[in-house]
Design a protein around this motif. Structure first.
Motif, PDB file in Angstrom:
ATOM      1  N   ARG A   1      15.952  17.381   1.612  1.00 16.91           N
ATOM      2  CA  ARG A   1      16.152  15.935   1.448  1.00 16.91           C
ATOM      3  C   ARG A   1      15.491  15.438   0.161  1.00 16.91           C
TER       4      ARG A   1
ATOM      5  N   ARG B   1      20.903  11.067  -6.143  1.00 18.41           N
ATOM      6  CA  ARG B   1      21.459   9.839  -5.557  1.00 18.41           C
ATOM      7  C   ARG B   1      20.536   8.669  -5.868  1.00 18.41           C
TER       8      ARG B   1
ATOM      9  N   GLN C   1       1.153   2.476   6.480  1.00 17.90           N
ATOM     10  CA  GLN C   1       1.772   2.008   5.233  1.00 17.90           C
ATOM     11  C   GLN C   1       3.153   2.636   5.022  1.00 17.90           C
TER      12      GLN C   1
ATOM     13  N   LEU D   1      10.271  -2.268   5.235  1.00 20.54           N
ATOM     14  CA  LEU D   1      10.667  -3.149   4.128  1.00 20.54           C
ATOM     15  C   LEU D   1      11.948  -2.652   3.440  1.00 20.54           C
ATOM     16  N   GLY D   2      12.564  -1.622   4.023  1.00 20.96           N
ATOM     17  CA  GLY D   2      13.850  -1.153   3.513  1.00 20.96           C
ATOM     18  C   GLY D   2      13.733  -0.188   2.345  1.00 20.96           C
ATOM     19  N   VAL D   3      12.549   0.433   2.173  1.00 21.07           N
ATOM     20  CA  VAL D   3      12.362   1.384   1.069  1.00 21.07           C
ATOM     21  C   VAL D   3      12.149   2.779   1.656  1.00 21.07           C
ATOM     22  N   ASP D   4      12.865   3.773   1.104  1.00 18.52           N
ATOM     23  CA  ASP D   4      12.784   5.138   1.605  1.00 18.52           C
ATOM     24  C   ASP D   4      11.554   5.834   1.014  1.00 18.52           C
ATOM     25  N   PRO D   5      10.543   6.162   1.851  1.00 19.64           N
ATOM     26  CA  PRO D   5       9.337   6.810   1.305  1.00 19.64           C
ATOM     27  C   PRO D   5       9.635   8.180   0.693  1.00 19.64           C
TER      28      PRO D   5
ATOM     29  N   ARG E   1      12.239   8.968  -1.141  1.00 24.58           N
ATOM     30  CA  ARG E   1      12.676   8.715  -2.527  1.00 24.58           C
ATOM     31  C   ARG E   1      11.546   8.169  -3.379  1.00 24.58           C
ATOM     32  N   LYS E   2      10.790   7.273  -2.800  1.00 23.01           N
ATOM     33  CA  LYS E   2       9.767   6.536  -3.553  1.00 23.01           C
ATOM     34  C   LYS E   2       8.514   7.385  -3.794  1.00 23.01           C
TER      35      LYS E   2
ATOM     36  N   ALA F   1       5.405   0.707   7.163  1.00 21.01           N
ATOM     37  CA  ALA F   1       5.624  -0.604   6.537  1.00 21.01           C
ATOM     38  C   ALA F   1       6.653  -0.489   5.412  1.00 21.01           C
ATOM     39  N   MET F   2       6.563   0.593   4.655  1.00 18.46           N
ATOM     40  CA  MET F   2       7.521   0.816   3.564  1.00 18.46           C
ATOM     41  C   MET F   2       8.935   0.957   4.118  1.00 18.46           C
ATOM     42  N   ARG F   3       9.058   1.738   5.201  1.00 20.12           N
ATOM     43  CA  ARG F   3      10.381   1.901   5.837  1.00 20.12           C
ATOM     44  C   ARG F   3      10.867   0.565   6.389  1.00 20.12           C
TER      45      ARG F   3
END
Lengths: 281, 259
Positions: free
Chosen positions: B26, B33, B125, B132-136, B138-139, B128-130
Motif C-alpha cells: 500500500r 496515486r 493522533q 479529518l479525511g487524511v490518509d496517514p 500517504r501523509k 484524528a488524522m483519519r
C-alpha cells in the motif's frame, strides 16, 4: 465534501439543512477484539438536529461505538449507515471523503503536538491547499467560537487540558460538519472546566443544530445538556424553565456492550432497569 | 501446552508477515496515486539524509582506517602490502559501505520512525488524522519510505568515499606507504559490477529501514511501554533483515557477475 466555499461557515444561518434521513443508523452491530464482544447487537439511530448522549461506566464500549460510527473501526456483524451511506464495507479511500463531513472530538483532544493551534484547527484546509489568508480567517472564527483566539500561534504543549479540548472542538467545527462525535469531552477535567466545555457543546447544538453523539460517564454533564439552552443575547447558557427539557437531546446507555436504554430524560429517570437505577443513584 | 504455544507463535509470525506485505504494498503503490506529499518527502529527506551524514561519514572513515590497519599487517606477511588500496576499496564499496550505512541509519531512523508514529497512535493522533479525511499512509509512511531509499543511496556513496579516504590516511600516515600506489590499486581493480552491487544494496536497505520502522510504529499498542517495544522491534528487525538481504543480494550478484 468539506465546504470550501467563500461563505462564512461559523455563522448560524450557514448551518447544514436538516433532512428527514437519519445521519447515523446502527443495525444489530457486533464487534469484538480477541475476546467477548465489546458491542453486542447494538441498534439505534441519530436523527437530524438530534443530540444523543451515550452513558455508561468506563470500558463498556462507548468510544468503540463512536469509532464505528465514523468508520475508524469495522464491525464484525451488522450494518452502519453514515450520512445516508452504508459504511460497513466501504473502502478506506471512500471513507476519507465521508469522514471529512464529520467532526470528531477525541478523548484527550488528539491534537497534533508538532503543529501550532492554527495548523491543528485549520488542518483540513491546509491539506486542501486553501489560501493562507482564508485559512487564517476561518481558524480565527473557529477559535473565537471556543473563546481561544489568543492561542492562535501556540503549540498544544503550552495549553491546559481544558484548552486542548476547546481547540479540539474548534478543529471539529471549522469545516461545518454534518455530524459531531464527542468522545468524553469532559473526562479528567475539573468541574469548572467541564461546565465550560458543556456550555460550548450546548452553544454548538443551539446555534448550528448539528446532530451529535456525546459519550460521557458524567451524569451531571448529561443533565446539564438536557436542561439548559444557549442564550445568544447573553452569550451564555441559561437553564430552561422548570419542567422543560431540550426535546432534541435523548439518552442511550450501554452495559457490557449491550444497549440497555434508549429514550428521553423522563424515560431515563423512570426506568426500572436495575443497572440504570444503579447508574443514576 | 507447548505445542499450543508454538502454534500460536507460528500463526502470529505468519500474520505479521501478511500484514507487513499488505502495508508495504500500500505504501509503495501510493507513490503513483495523488495526493503526493512532496513537502513531507523533502522534510524526511533532510532528517534522514542531512541528519545522518555526520555519523555515516565518521563511521565510514574509521572503518576504512581499521580495514587498512588490519589488512596491511596480514598482507605484508605475504609481501602484498601494496594491494591494501584494492582491499579497502573493494570491501567498502561492495559490502561495508552499504551494510554499515544501513545499520547506522537503521539505529537512528527506524527507531525514530517507530517511536514517532507509535506515539501518534497511542495519543490517537493517527485516528484524528483519519477522522479529518487524511490518509496517514500517504501523509506519513510513503514519504518516509521514498526519502529513506533515496537518501541511503547517497549516504552509501559518502560512506564509501570516506572509507577509502580513511584507509588512505592510515596507509600514508601510519603504515608509511605510498598514497599514489594506494589510490591507483583502489581504482585499477574496481569493476562496474562491484559498483553496481554497492549501489543496488542501499535501495533495498532504505526500503527495509523505513517500511519496518513505520510498520512497527503504526501497529503500536499498549501506551508508552508499547512505543518502547515498537522501537526495539523496529531496530532489531531492520538490522537483521539488512544483513540477511545483503547476503541474498551478494549471492545473486556473484552468480550474475562471477569474478
Amino acid at each position: 465534501m468539506t465546504d470550501t466555499s467563500t461563505s462564512d461557515p461559523l455563522v448560524p444561518d450557514a448551518a447544514p439543512q436538516a433532512s428527514a434521513t437519519p445521519v447515523v443508523v446502527f443495525k444489530n452491530v457486533t464487534v469484538s477484539f480477541d475476546g467477548p464482544p465489546v458491542l453486542n447487537n447494538v441498534s439505534f439511530s441519530v436523527g437530524p438536529a438530534e443530540t444523543r448522549v451515550l452513558l455508561g461506566p468506563a470500558g463498556v464500549g462507548k468510544s468503540v461505538l463512536l469509532k464505528l460510527a465514523n468508520g475508524l473501526l469495522r464491525p464484525d456483524r451488522g450494518q452502519i449507515d453514515l450520512l445516508g451511506q452504508e459504511i460497513t464495507h466501504m473502502s478506506e479511500e471512500s471513507l476519507f471523503a465521508l469522514r471529512s463531513r464529520v467532526g470528531m472530538v477525541f478523548q484527550e483532544g488528539a491534537l497534533f503536538d508538532s503543529l501550532t493551534v492554527r495548523d491543528n484547527v485549520g488542518y483540513q484546509f491546509i491539506q486542501q491547499n486553501l489560501p493562507e489568508e482564508k485559512i487564517d480567517r476561518r481558524v480565527r472564527k473557529a477559535l473565537s467560537f471556543v473563546e481561544l483566539e489568543q492561542t492562535f500561534a501556540l503549540y498544544p504543549d503550552s495549553l491546559s487540558g481544558g484548552m486542548r479540548r476547546r481547540v479540539a472542538i474548534a478543529r471539529a467545527l471549522i469545516s461545518q460538519p454534518e455530524l459531531i462525535l464527542y468522545d468524553s469531552p469532559t473526562g479528567g477535567l475539573d468541574p469548572v472546566t467541564s461546565t465550560t466545555i458543556i456550555e460550548l457543546i450546548i452553544k454548538e447544538r443551539d446555534v448550528y443544530r448539528t446532530p451529535s453523539i456525546l459519550v460521557t460517564h458524567r451524569l451531571q454533564d448529561a443533565f446539564t445538556l438536557c436542561t439548559h439552552r444557549f442564550d445568544a443575547d447573553k452569550g451564555q447558557m441559561v437553564p430552561l424553565p422548570k419542567g422543560e427539557i431540550d426535546p432534541g437531546t435523548t439518552f442511550m446507555m450501554l452495559e457490557e456492550g449491550s444497549l440497555i436504554f434508549d429514550g428521553s430524560l423522563h424515560e431515563l429517570l423512570s426506568s426500572k432497569n436495575p443497572f440504570v437505577r444503579e447508574f443514576l443513584e | 501446552m507447548a505445542i499450543k504455544n508454538i502454534e500460536s507463535s507460528a500463526k502470529n509470525i505468519v500474520l505479521t508477515v501478511q500484514e507487513y506485505s499488505l502495508f508495504s504494498a500500500r505504501a509503495f503503490t501510493n507513490l503513483y496515486r495523488p495526493p503526493i506529499y512532496v513537502p513531507e518527502f523533502l522534510i524526511q529527506a533532510d532528517i534522514i539524509g542531512v541528519g545522518s551524514a555526520a555519523i555515516v561519514l565518521l563511521s565510514g572513515f574509521f572503518t576504512g582506517g581499521v580495514l587498512a590497519l588490519q589488512s596491511a599487517a596480514t598482507l605484508s606477511a605475504f609481501g602484498a602490502a601494496a594491494v591494501t588500496g584494492r582491499f579497502v576499496a573493494m570491501s567498502m564499496i561492495r559490502e561495508l559501505g552499504p551494510v554499515l550505512t544501513g545499520v547506522m541509519v537503521s539505529g537512528r531512523n527506524a527507531s525514530s520512525m517507530a517511536s514517532e508514529l507509535g506515539s501518534m497512535v497511542v495519543t490517537e493522533q493517527i485516528d484524528a488524522m483519519r477522522a479529518l479525511g487524511v490518509d496517514p499512509m500517504r501523509k506519513l509512511v510513503t514519504p518516509r519510505i521514498f526519502a529513506c531509499i533515496s537518501m541511503l543511496f547517497f549516504l552509501t556513496i559518502v560512506a564509501d568515499f570516506f572509507g577509502i579516504l580513511g584507509g588512505a590516511a592510515v596507509t600514508v600516515f601510519m603504515n608509511r606507504q605510498n598514497g599514489t600506489q594506494y589510490f591507483s590499486m583502489a581504482y585499477e581493480y574496481l569493476r562496474y559490477p562491484d559498483i553496481l552491487q554497492g549501489l543496488i544494496k542501499p535501495l533495498f536497505f532504505g526500503y527495509i529501514i523505513a517500511s519496518i520502522g513505520c510498520f512497527y510504529g503504526m501497529r503500536t499498542t499498549g501506551g508508552t511501554q508499547g512505543v518502547g517495544r515498537s522501537t526495539i522491534s523496529a531496530v532489531v528487525t531492520s538490522s537483521v533483515l539488512i544483513i540477511f538481504v545483503d547476503f541474498l543480494i551478494s549471492q545473486v550478484m556473484i552468480s550474475l557477475f562471477p569474478t
